[in-house]
Design an enzyme around this catalytic site. Sequence first.
Site, short mmCIF file in Angstrom:
data_model
loop_
_atom_site.label_atom_id
_atom_site.label_comp_id
_atom_site.label_asym_id
_atom_site.label_seq_id
_atom_site.Cartn_x
_atom_site.Cartn_y
_atom_site.Cartn_z
CE LYS A 119 -8.54 40.99 -4.82
NZ LYS A 119 -8.88 42.48 -5.22
CG ASN A 120 -6.63 44.31 -3.11
OD1 ASN A 120 -6.80 43.60 -4.03
ND2 ASN A 120 -7.62 44.83 -2.26
NE ARG A 158 -12.20 40.16 -10.03
CZ ARG A 158 -12.58 41.66 -9.91
NH1 ARG A 158 -13.73 41.84 -10.02
NH2 ARG A 158 -11.48 42.35 -9.92
CB CYS A 177 -16.11 46.68 -11.35
SG CYS A 177 -15.55 47.55 -9.52
CG ASP A 202 -11.47 45.81 -0.27
OD1 ASP A 202 -10.50 45.71 -0.39
OD2 ASP A 202 -12.45 46.47 -0.78
NE ARG A 234 -12.71 50.49 -8.05
CZ ARG A 234 -12.65 49.28 -8.21
NH1 ARG A 234 -13.15 48.38 -8.38
NH2 ARG A 234 -11.32 48.96 -7.70
C1 EPZ Z 1 -7.92 49.08 -4.03
O1 EPZ Z 1 -8.67 49.69 -5.28
C2 EPZ Z 1 -8.12 47.60 -4.04
N1 EPZ Z 1 -7.96 46.90 -5.19
C3 EPZ Z 1 -9.79 47.61 -3.68
O2 EPZ Z 1 -10.06 46.19 -3.33
C4 EPZ Z 1 -9.96 48.47 -2.52
O3 EPZ Z 1 -11.14 48.38 -1.94
C5 EPZ Z 1 -9.38 49.91 -2.78
O4 EPZ Z 1 -8.22 49.95 -3.18
C6 EPZ Z 1 -9.57 50.71 -1.50
O5 EPZ Z 1 -9.04 50.10 -0.29
C7 EPZ Z 1 -6.54 46.64 -5.44
O6 EPZ Z 1 -5.93 46.73 -4.31
C8 EPZ Z 1 -6.46 45.67 -6.56
P1 EPZ Z 1 -8.90 53.54 -4.63
P2 EPZ Z 1 -8.48 51.07 -5.85
O7 EPZ Z 1 -7.84 54.09 -5.94
O8 EPZ Z 1 -6.90 51.18 -5.98
C9 EPZ Z 1 -11.75 56.91 -6.23
C10 EPZ Z 1 -11.31 44.17 -3.54
O9 EPZ Z 1 -12.52 43.93 -3.13
N2 EPZ Z 1 -10.61 57.34 -7.04
O10 EPZ Z 1 -8.13 53.74 -3.37
O11 EPZ Z 1 -9.01 51.29 -7.11
C11 EPZ Z 1 -12.26 55.66 -6.36
O12 EPZ Z 1 -13.41 55.76 -7.31
C12 EPZ Z 1 -10.94 45.65 -4.24
O13 EPZ Z 1 -10.17 43.71 -3.09
C13 EPZ Z 1 -10.89 58.56 -7.83
O14 EPZ Z 1 -11.77 59.12 -7.72
O15 EPZ Z 1 -8.94 52.17 -4.72
C14 EPZ Z 1 -13.01 55.23 -5.06
O16 EPZ Z 1 -14.21 56.02 -4.66
C15 EPZ Z 1 -12.49 46.37 -4.49
N3 EPZ Z 1 -9.99 58.61 -8.74
C16 EPZ Z 1 -11.82 55.59 -4.10
O17 EPZ Z 1 -10.94 56.55 -4.89
C17 EPZ Z 1 -8.65 57.68 -9.19
O18 EPZ Z 1 -8.00 58.18 -9.85
C18 EPZ Z 1 -11.05 54.64 -3.68
O19 EPZ Z 1 -10.19 54.01 -4.62
C19 EPZ Z 1 -8.54 56.83 -8.33
C20 EPZ Z 1 -9.54 56.40 -7.33
#
Ligand code: EPZ
Length: 418
Positions: free
Chosen positions: A22-23, A397, A116, A305, A121
């Site tokens: 998915k990701n 999802r 979410c 995850d 996020r």
């Molecule tokens: C991706 O989310 C995945 N989703 C998530 O999978 C996964 O948990 C996550 O990466 C970490 O591996 C998809 O790929 C669609 P991040 P993403 O940006 O991109 C903070 C699942 O269950 N952050 O690495 O949103 C954020 O709040 C889902 O399949 C900022 O502060 O993850 C979090 O604490 C859930 N500012 C941390 O970084 C930003 O601009 C990691 O977020 C972006 C992120």
Amino acid sequence: MAKLIIEGGHALKGQIAVRGAKNAALPILAAAMLVPEPVRIGNCPRLTDVEHMLGLLRALGCRADWGEDGLIIDAGGARTAELPEALAGSIRSSVFLLGPLVGRFGAAEAPYPGGCDIGNRPVDLHLKGLRAMGVKVDEASGRIRCLGRPKGGAEIALEYPSVGATENLIMAACGAEGDTVLVNPAREPEIDDLMAFLNGAGYDMKREGSSRIRIRGGRRGHSTAHAILPDRIEAGTYLVAAAITGGHLVLRGARREHLSALLTVLREAGCRIHCEGTDLDIEGPERPRELRRLVTLPYPGFPTDMQSQVFALCTVARGTSVLEENVFEDRFRHGAELLRMGADCYIRGRSAVIRGVKSLHGATVTAHDLRGGAALALAGLRAEGITVVEQAERIDRGYVAFAATLRQLGAAIRREDE
Ligand code: EPZ
């Protein structure tokens, strides 16, 4: 609303093929927006989030059709850069379209993506990177408006290796005239799958060591065919299903190099795991051993995850486990649900202390997010009696045919859709 009804106590046995990730699929579908010719995406999982993303692409004027040999997306007819509120607000991954829209059209407009159930996020790192590329970004009235083509020559240091920000900035950089360098990018394998898709479509990017990615500018995309890599989190979820039920599963088509941290943890919990090529053979213990300390980190650390699924495993371990969730600020909501099933866990901030109990009992519980929902189902597979997981549509999802797959492996599980 959907619910899963599970009768626990059946050890899983059998084999399954791992589906596409998915990701990886979500950013790659967004990246198709960059290419003004048809592209073919194979091994794409038919998940609700994927269907939502296809809806967004169609709303932007793309054609997107499922065929026998995969998904055909033609963004040649894409005509607008404004994402519709109704659709874009429903999934967070709509934010992935900012980069390709800016890269292709020099403009993008989207509603602020919702938070979410695992945290608020933010997207500040995405927007900061776009601004560093010379894109004008306004955030007035709950919408994100981007204007201007990315300029080449930027070297963007990410304060945190955000997966989504890395992906968005890679896609935006495809529209720049000169090179862009990302410093401290995410290292998740799904990023490399996105880069492989874009390189196949005529762009030119690569990792320079583990802490830099260079995207060369001035390219124009062309038709390509790409198969999505196997889903390491789907695979990991079924590995834990074998572990928690004391079962014996063979997973076909897994990429064990993407599962190293999890395999180490499952062996520590007492699982016997044998890897043969892309097959993973796992036998769960009669009762798992505790995990003295488990810390979630960006890849290649233990994946956030998989935290909720391993949390469920720890609830029936022989001793006390300590989990730390370092990636998201609110990813223990499954803990309160597991308490209803007789778990003994104490959660404070980003840490959870879980004292293993001999057995859980069935209860009616709620899926608060896709991985937490899957974890509750796994706990139900072990619990004595009947467990009902409500809001099970959230599990859809991230998992194709979750209940049917578990039933095929011997679980007593059925789904009711109201
Ligand atoms: C991706 O989310 C995945 N989703 C998530 O999978 C996964 O948990 C996550 O990466 C970490 O591996 C998809 O790929 C669609 P991040 P993403 O940006 O991109 C903070 C699942 O269950 N952050 O690495 O949103 C954020 O709040 C889902 O399949 C900022 O502060 O993850 C979090 O604490 C859930 N500012 C941390 O970084 C930003 O601009 C990691 O977020 C972006 C992120």
